[in-house]
Design a protein around this motif. Sequence first.
Motif, PDB file in Angstrom:
ATOM      1  N   VAL A   1      34.003 -11.245 -21.311  1.00 13.00           N
ATOM      2  CA  VAL A   1      33.801 -12.089 -22.485  1.00 13.00           C
ATOM      3  C   VAL A   1      34.933 -11.810 -23.463  1.00 13.00           C
ATOM      4  CG1 VAL A   1      32.328 -12.516 -24.483  1.00 13.00           C
ATOM      5  CG2 VAL A   1      31.281 -12.156 -22.246  1.00 13.00           C
ATOM      6  N   VAL A   2      35.542 -12.858 -23.966  1.00  9.71           N
ATOM      7  CA  VAL A   2      36.569 -12.727 -25.008  1.00  9.71           C
ATOM      8  C   VAL A   2      36.021 -13.312 -26.295  1.00  9.71           C
ATOM      9  CG1 VAL A   2      38.880 -13.440 -25.740  1.00  9.71           C
ATOM     10  CG2 VAL A   2      38.465 -12.841 -23.345  1.00  9.71           C
ATOM     11  N   ARG A   3      36.010 -12.520 -27.351  1.00 12.74           N
ATOM     12  CA  ARG A   3      35.497 -12.968 -28.650  1.00 12.74           C
ATOM     13  C   ARG A   3      36.655 -13.117 -29.626  1.00 12.74           C
ATOM     14  NH1 ARG A   3      30.640 -13.177 -31.206  1.00 12.74           N
ATOM     15  NH2 ARG A   3      29.565 -12.158 -29.483  1.00 12.74           N
ATOM     16  N   VAL A   4      36.743 -14.274 -30.267  1.00 13.38           N
ATOM     17  CA  VAL A   4      37.838 -14.574 -31.192  1.00 13.38           C
ATOM     18  C   VAL A   4      37.268 -14.703 -32.605  1.00 13.38           C
ATOM     19  CG1 VAL A   4      39.733 -16.140 -31.729  1.00 13.38           C
ATOM     20  CG2 VAL A   4      39.012 -15.826 -29.347  1.00 13.38           C
ATOM     21  N   ARG A   5      37.698 -13.814 -33.494  1.00 14.01           N
ATOM     22  CA  ARG A   5      37.266 -13.815 -34.897  1.00 14.01           C
ATOM     23  C   ARG A   5      38.496 -13.831 -35.796  1.00 14.01           C
ATOM     24  NH1 ARG A   5      33.345  -8.658 -33.833  1.00 14.01           N
ATOM     25  NH2 ARG A   5      31.421  -9.751 -33.267  1.00 14.01           N
ATOM     26  N   ARG A   6      38.250 -13.996 -37.072  1.00 16.42           N
ATOM     27  CA  ARG A   6      39.350 -13.922 -38.030  1.00 16.42           C
ATOM     28  C   ARG A   6      40.073 -12.582 -37.931  1.00 16.42           C
ATOM     29  NH1 ARG A   6      39.770 -17.428 -42.297  1.00 16.42           N
ATOM     30  NH2 ARG A   6      38.138 -19.033 -42.475  1.00 16.42           N
ATOM     31  N   GLU A   7      39.313 -11.534 -37.645  1.00 18.63           N
ATOM     32  CA  GLU A   7      39.904 -10.199 -37.602  1.00 18.63           C
ATOM     33  C   GLU A   7      40.752  -9.973 -36.351  1.00 18.63           C
ATOM     34  OE1 GLU A   7      36.444 -10.660 -40.025  1.00 18.63           O
ATOM     35  OE2 GLU A   7      36.579 -10.784 -37.820  1.00 18.63           O
ATOM     36  N   GLY A   8      40.587 -10.830 -35.373  1.00 19.91           N
ATOM     37  CA  GLY A   8      41.358 -10.669 -34.150  1.00 19.91           C
ATOM     38  C   GLY A   8      40.535 -10.965 -32.903  1.00 19.91           C
ATOM     39  N   ILE A   9      41.078 -10.597 -31.748  1.00 22.16           N
ATOM     40  CA  ILE A   9      40.465 -10.882 -30.455  1.00 22.16           C
ATOM     41  C   ILE A   9      39.985  -9.583 -29.813  1.00 22.16           C
ATOM     42  CG2 ILE A   9      40.929 -11.708 -28.098  1.00 22.16           C
ATOM     43  CD1 ILE A   9      42.902 -13.690 -29.269  1.00 22.16           C
ATOM     44  N   SER A  10      38.750  -9.607 -29.295  1.00 16.02           N
ATOM     45  CA  SER A  10      38.206  -8.455 -28.586  1.00 16.02           C
ATOM     46  C   SER A  10      37.725  -8.893 -27.213  1.00 16.02           C
ATOM     47  CB  SER A  10      37.055  -7.819 -29.380  1.00 16.02           C
ATOM     48  OG  SER A  10      35.992  -8.752 -29.564  1.00 16.02           O
ATOM     49  N   VAL A  11      37.734  -7.960 -26.279  1.00 12.35           N
ATOM     50  CA  VAL A  11      37.358  -8.246 -24.894  1.00 12.35           C
ATOM     51  C   VAL A  11      36.277  -7.271 -24.455  1.00 12.35           C
ATOM     52  CG1 VAL A  11      38.180  -8.399 -22.513  1.00 12.35           C
ATOM     53  CG2 VAL A  11      39.690  -9.086 -24.398  1.00 12.35           C
ATOM     54  N   ARG A  12      35.255  -7.804 -23.767  1.00 15.74           N
ATOM     55  CA  ARG A  12      34.179  -6.961 -23.248  1.00 15.74           C
ATOM     56  C   ARG A  12      33.897  -7.320 -21.799  1.00 15.74           C
ATOM     57  NH1 ARG A  12      28.520  -7.084 -22.417  1.00 15.74           N
ATOM     58  NH2 ARG A  12      28.349  -9.248 -23.127  1.00 15.74           N
ATOM     59  N   ARG A  13      33.779  -6.299 -20.974  1.00 14.53           N
ATOM     60  CA  ARG A  13      33.373  -6.516 -19.579  1.00 14.53           C
ATOM     61  C   ARG A  13      31.853  -6.499 -19.524  1.00 14.53           C
ATOM     62  NH1 ARG A  13      35.498  -2.847 -14.599  1.00 14.53           N
ATOM     63  NH2 ARG A  13      36.899  -4.605 -14.250  1.00 14.53           N
ATOM     64  N   TYR A  14      31.262  -7.542 -18.951  1.00 16.25           N
ATOM     65  CA  TYR A  14      29.800  -7.585 -18.844  1.00 16.25           C
ATOM     66  C   TYR A  14      29.310  -7.357 -17.422  1.00 16.25           C
ATOM     67  CZ  TYR A  14      30.035 -12.406 -16.985  1.00 16.25           C
ATOM     68  OH  TYR A  14      30.279 -13.516 -16.223  1.00 16.25           O
ATOM     69  N   TRP A  15      30.229  -7.355 -16.448  1.00 15.18           N
ATOM     70  CA  TRP A  15      29.809  -7.093 -15.065  1.00 15.18           C
ATOM     71  C   TRP A  15      30.978  -6.518 -14.295  1.00 15.18           C
ATOM     72  CZ3 TRP A  15      31.253  -8.654 -10.096  1.00 15.18           C
ATOM     73  CH2 TRP A  15      30.326  -8.382  -9.075  1.00 15.18           C
ATOM     74  N   SER A  16      30.666  -5.611 -13.393  1.00 17.20           N
ATOM     75  CA  SER A  16      31.671  -5.082 -12.467  1.00 17.20           C
ATOM     76  C   SER A  16      30.952  -4.558 -11.239  1.00 17.20           C
ATOM     77  CB  SER A  16      32.485  -3.959 -13.130  1.00 17.20           C
ATOM     78  OG  SER A  16      31.644  -2.876 -13.480  1.00 17.20           O
ATOM     79  N   LEU A  17      31.695  -4.399 -10.186  1.00 15.34           N
ATOM     80  CA  LEU A  17      31.134  -3.786  -8.982  1.00 15.34           C
ATOM     81  C   LEU A  17      30.801  -2.331  -9.277  1.00 15.34           C
ATOM     82  CD1 LEU A  17      33.597  -5.286  -6.367  1.00 15.34           C
ATOM     83  CD2 LEU A  17      31.130  -5.700  -6.442  1.00 15.34           C
ATOM     84  N   GLU A  18      29.613  -1.916  -8.879  1.00 15.86           N
ATOM     85  CA  GLU A  18      29.159  -0.552  -9.123  1.00 15.86           C
ATOM     86  C   GLU A  18      28.872   0.153  -7.803  1.00 15.86           C
ATOM     87  OE1 GLU A  18      25.676  -0.975 -11.473  1.00 15.86           O
ATOM     88  OE2 GLU A  18      26.747  -1.680 -13.262  1.00 15.86           O
TER      89      GLU A  18
END
Length: 619
Positions: free
Chosen positions: A212-229
């Motif tokens: 997931v990529v979140r775009v706000r006034r403060e900038g861009i952040s990235v979060r992984r919500y799934w991966s192989l475990e």
Amino acid sequence: MCGITGWVAFERDLTADRIARDVLDAMTATHVCRGPDAGGIHLERHAAIGHRRLAVIDIEGGVQPMTAEHDGRLLAALTYSGEVYNHRELRAELEAAGHRFRTRSDTEVVLRGYLEWGEGLAERLNGMFAFAVWDARREELLLVRDRMGVKPLHYHPTADGVIFGSEPKAVLAHPSVRPVVNLDGLRELLAFTRTPGLTPYQGISEVRPGHVVRVRREGISVRRYWSLEAREHTHNLETTVATVRALLDDIVHRQLEADVPLCTLLSGGLDSSAVTALAARSLGQAGAGPVRSFAVDFTGQGENFHADETRSTPDGPYARLLAQHVGADHDVIELDAADLTDLAHRSAVLRARDLPGGFGDMDVSLLLLFRGVRRTSTVALSGESADELFGGYRWFHDPAAIAADDFPWAVALSGLGGQGTGPREQLLDADLLRKLDLGGYRRARYREALAEVPHLPDADPVERRMREISYLNLTRFVCLLLDRKDRMSMANGLEVRVPFCDHRLVQYVFNTPWSMKSFDGREKSLLRAAVRDVLPAEIADRVKSPYPTTADPHYPVLLRAELAELAAEGKSPVLGLLDRRRLADALAPDTDPQSVRLGVDLALDLNAWLTDYQVTLEL
């Protein structure tokens, strides 16, 4: 299935900008091929959202961009591409939470799901998807991509926001973005691997699968919500086979939902035959059969076919056998050398991919196969990704490829190039190749990927290494083929679904020991056992055969003639990247056209790309 695009600018009022609507229209228009049925835009102060629609579910109700309001106030606007196969269950859960729906579409489920769960929605979705949600309450944008990266999504950060689109062409349609490719970009293009998140274009990134990529006034952040475990596998072989089959039955059944004509892609191999047979069974049980299937073949393939180490048998007879076995309504799209070398067809491939150096005639044949399929069907089910998941490729069984300090396919398929010394790069300038150091670049990416692999403690060395091989295939190789299939299909407005990419199946099989995946000493033992009862023995026991390439001797001759014309003109931009002596040797009358086929193919692709896209190379 659709094309999505948009532009967020926190320091501009886009509603007061005279050119904002024109820019958004131009960006959206690049995706007409992905969404030939309808288009729409949503424009407000800081967000411009565009959409092109391929109508598959709820033809009348699923119009986009889709918005949600409360008391006349905008809450969120969604532009969405894909299919969510558990949308019925999610709808029931949301209705229980008080949400009211006005359509039958899975699009509205995604929109309402965001309002209920925020970015936690991503973890709840089962499907292939890429979407953008503009949250008007918080003035922020969310970009979400499915777990396996089946559907594409690209973005370009700006000084005050972001520009995004399903494909790079939408981002490049924005006047502030130029097609610039530096050395690393060219390395990524030529090294025969795929690094998640990167593109050859400077400044344009992919949303990584499962992120997931979140775009706000403060900038861009990235979060992984799934991966192989890495999880301990506790089932015995019998239970494992039964679990795989139960998952496949459920997956194929879910992926048959559509309000438009649907078919399967049938090569006659194990993977596509399994999908077709399970689809036929599910449709038959629902009284909705027969299944429709399509295959590709080449004029004279039967006469020209010669068995080699990768293809021991032609596909045609096996596809016909499976079709007869399940009672499919089967069609064959037959192509000849003129089809594969036609400049209009090759240009269409380039426009679909936005990049050169793909798979040559295999790209063109896939594009034309999908063009033929689209005349009667809007949705197709494919066997793609089974080889990566169940260990079907020869490099899973090649000791040298397994032991190498490199991507295993790069070792097993060294004849395809990617290291700077292979046939594909044979016409490139020697100084350029030294500067690129493709082999070094690829090995660095290999070590980077290897560091990500999750392991169980105290794992057997063989199992540990085969887990690494599986991970590399499921995160680095499969995306090459998924991207190719998406671009060639969506260039024709055809939605291709990939049952073997269901994350439940992927996670389960990833953690199944290699000893079970190859329990009878053959490739894809586990899949064979799971579907043997629905297949003829000849297909259940057939040796793996890759996607076909033409054996017509006229094909390389026609390619070389085209390159000779470019060389004679002397003005083509690709000539600056080629070694003149090697080029002259390749065009010499006594050189076998087949021996330089891959190099000629790449040179022609590069030239068309540099010309059509007006690419700036910073080398």
